[in-house]
Design a protein around this motif. Sequence first.
Motif, short mmCIF file in Angstrom:
data_model
loop_
_atom_site.label_atom_id
_atom_site.label_comp_id
_atom_site.label_asym_id
_atom_site.label_seq_id
_atom_site.Cartn_x
_atom_site.Cartn_y
_atom_site.Cartn_z
N LEU A 72 -7.66 12.27 2.29
CA LEU A 72 -6.37 12.79 1.88
C LEU A 72 -6.52 13.74 0.69
N LYS A 73 -5.51 14.56 0.47
CA LYS A 73 -5.58 15.62 -0.53
C LYS A 73 -5.36 15.12 -1.95
N ASN A 74 -4.50 14.11 -2.11
CA ASN A 74 -4.07 13.72 -3.45
C ASN A 74 -4.86 12.53 -3.99
N ASP A 75 -4.66 12.23 -5.29
CA ASP A 75 -5.53 11.33 -6.03
C ASP A 75 -4.90 9.96 -6.30
N PHE A 76 -5.81 8.98 -6.50
CA PHE A 76 -5.43 7.77 -7.21
C PHE A 76 -6.20 7.77 -8.52
N CYS A 77 -5.74 6.99 -9.49
CA CYS A 77 -6.30 7.04 -10.84
C CYS A 77 -7.01 5.76 -11.22
N GLU B 129 6.45 -12.36 -10.69
CA GLU B 129 7.66 -11.57 -10.85
C GLU B 129 7.91 -10.64 -9.66
N PHE B 130 6.93 -10.52 -8.77
CA PHE B 130 7.03 -9.59 -7.65
C PHE B 130 7.10 -10.38 -6.34
N LYS B 131 8.15 -10.12 -5.54
CA LYS B 131 8.44 -10.92 -4.36
C LYS B 131 7.36 -10.83 -3.29
N ASN B 132 6.75 -9.68 -3.11
CA ASN B 132 5.79 -9.52 -2.01
C ASN B 132 4.34 -9.68 -2.46
N VAL B 133 4.15 -10.36 -3.60
CA VAL B 133 2.79 -10.59 -4.12
C VAL B 133 2.42 -12.05 -3.93
N ARG B 134 1.26 -12.28 -3.38
CA ARG B 134 0.73 -13.63 -3.21
C ARG B 134 -0.59 -13.75 -3.97
N GLU C 225 -6.14 0.48 -11.59
CA GLU C 225 -5.95 1.69 -10.79
C GLU C 225 -4.51 1.79 -10.30
N TYR C 226 -4.09 3.00 -9.94
CA TYR C 226 -2.76 3.22 -9.38
C TYR C 226 -2.75 4.53 -8.60
N LEU C 227 -1.82 4.62 -7.67
CA LEU C 227 -1.67 5.81 -6.83
C LEU C 227 -0.74 6.80 -7.52
N LEU C 228 -1.10 8.07 -7.50
CA LEU C 228 -0.21 9.10 -8.01
C LEU C 228 0.96 9.29 -7.04
N GLU D 2 3.70 -2.61 -9.98
CA GLU D 2 4.89 -1.76 -9.94
C GLU D 2 4.64 -0.50 -9.13
N ASN D 3 3.38 -0.10 -9.07
CA ASN D 3 3.00 1.10 -8.34
C ASN D 3 2.96 0.86 -6.82
N VAL D 4 2.38 -0.28 -6.38
CA VAL D 4 2.13 -0.47 -4.95
C VAL D 4 3.16 -1.36 -4.24
N CYS D 5 3.82 -2.24 -4.97
CA CYS D 5 4.76 -3.15 -4.31
C CYS D 5 5.89 -2.44 -3.56
N PRO D 6 6.41 -1.32 -4.04
CA PRO D 6 7.49 -0.65 -3.29
C PRO D 6 7.05 -0.07 -1.95
N ILE D 7 5.75 0.13 -1.73
CA ILE D 7 5.32 0.77 -0.48
C ILE D 7 4.55 -0.17 0.44
N ALA D 8 4.16 -1.35 -0.05
CA ALA D 8 3.34 -2.27 0.74
C ALA D 8 4.15 -3.48 1.18
#
Length: 300
Positions: free
Chosen positions: A164-169, A48-53, A88-91, A22-28
């Motif tokens: 980059l300045k910001n974090d992933f978790c 359940e995610f269209k762009n996931v293989r 993990e996920y991107l902030l 849910e975190n990365v599919c909207p941007i990848a």
Amino acid sequence: MLDLSVIILTYNEELHIRRCLENVCPIAKDVFVIDCFSTDRTQEICTEFKNVRVVEHAWPGNQAAQFNWALDNVEISTEWILRLDADEYLLPELVEELKKEIPTLPQEVTGIELKRRHIFMDKWVKHGIYPVVMMRMFRNGEGRYDNRLMDEHISLQSGHSITLKNDFCDHSLISISDYCRKHINYAQREACEVLTETYQLREVPVQATHLGKQATAKHQTKSGYNKLPLFLRSFAYFLYRYIIRGGFLDGKEGFLFAFIQGWWYRTLVDANILACKKACGNDKERIKEYIKKEWGIKVN
């Protein structure tokens, strides 16, 4: 949407995989889940995610080998590749930074180092080791993992990286018992790496042009650490993280995080090394056989 593919290695990750996707599919453009024949709902959730293989591949023994297999065998058409673990996920701030920076980067920038934030027992551990800076993004064809069982890092074939300045978790939802059990396995793999370096049990490959500043410094520091006396070094490392780097400021969670990762885990590594040396002495072939028989690791 970014010109980006995400690679996620999984085995029974139904607890984490939905949050990650849910975190990365909207941007990848594409997300490749390299799954080691999960027996839970990991693959079902991915559908359940269209762009996931989902691509199944047997576990080759370590994450570096599995990730490099994906690079060699999965059809990746995007300019950039991001590696994430399922927990993990991107902030949001990092997502916005990526959207701003990726389209404008010059060609000589071939890698992107990201700052990892540890969330332990649902609390951000702000001291001790934060931030851990890791090469997690690279241009297609420019990055591969170095050949290590533990503490592996992506190295670049050419060019250079930016940070980059910001974090992933890194935010695991497993129980504290399962967390400790994972580190028992990690300790055997880390002990194997130390013994391999000490006795030169395999040929060390030539490093690529760029490993990342913190990763390079970390490898150099660990080489010095491994020369220190067994058990004393794990206690010293705990004191460094908990006292000098301020781990005590993070309360009970900060103590547990520093204790488990910084003292208990490192003591387990040393205990495995001691057991191997007591059984094999300095005989390289006996050490290799011990590692294979006792820990299930084949030293190539």
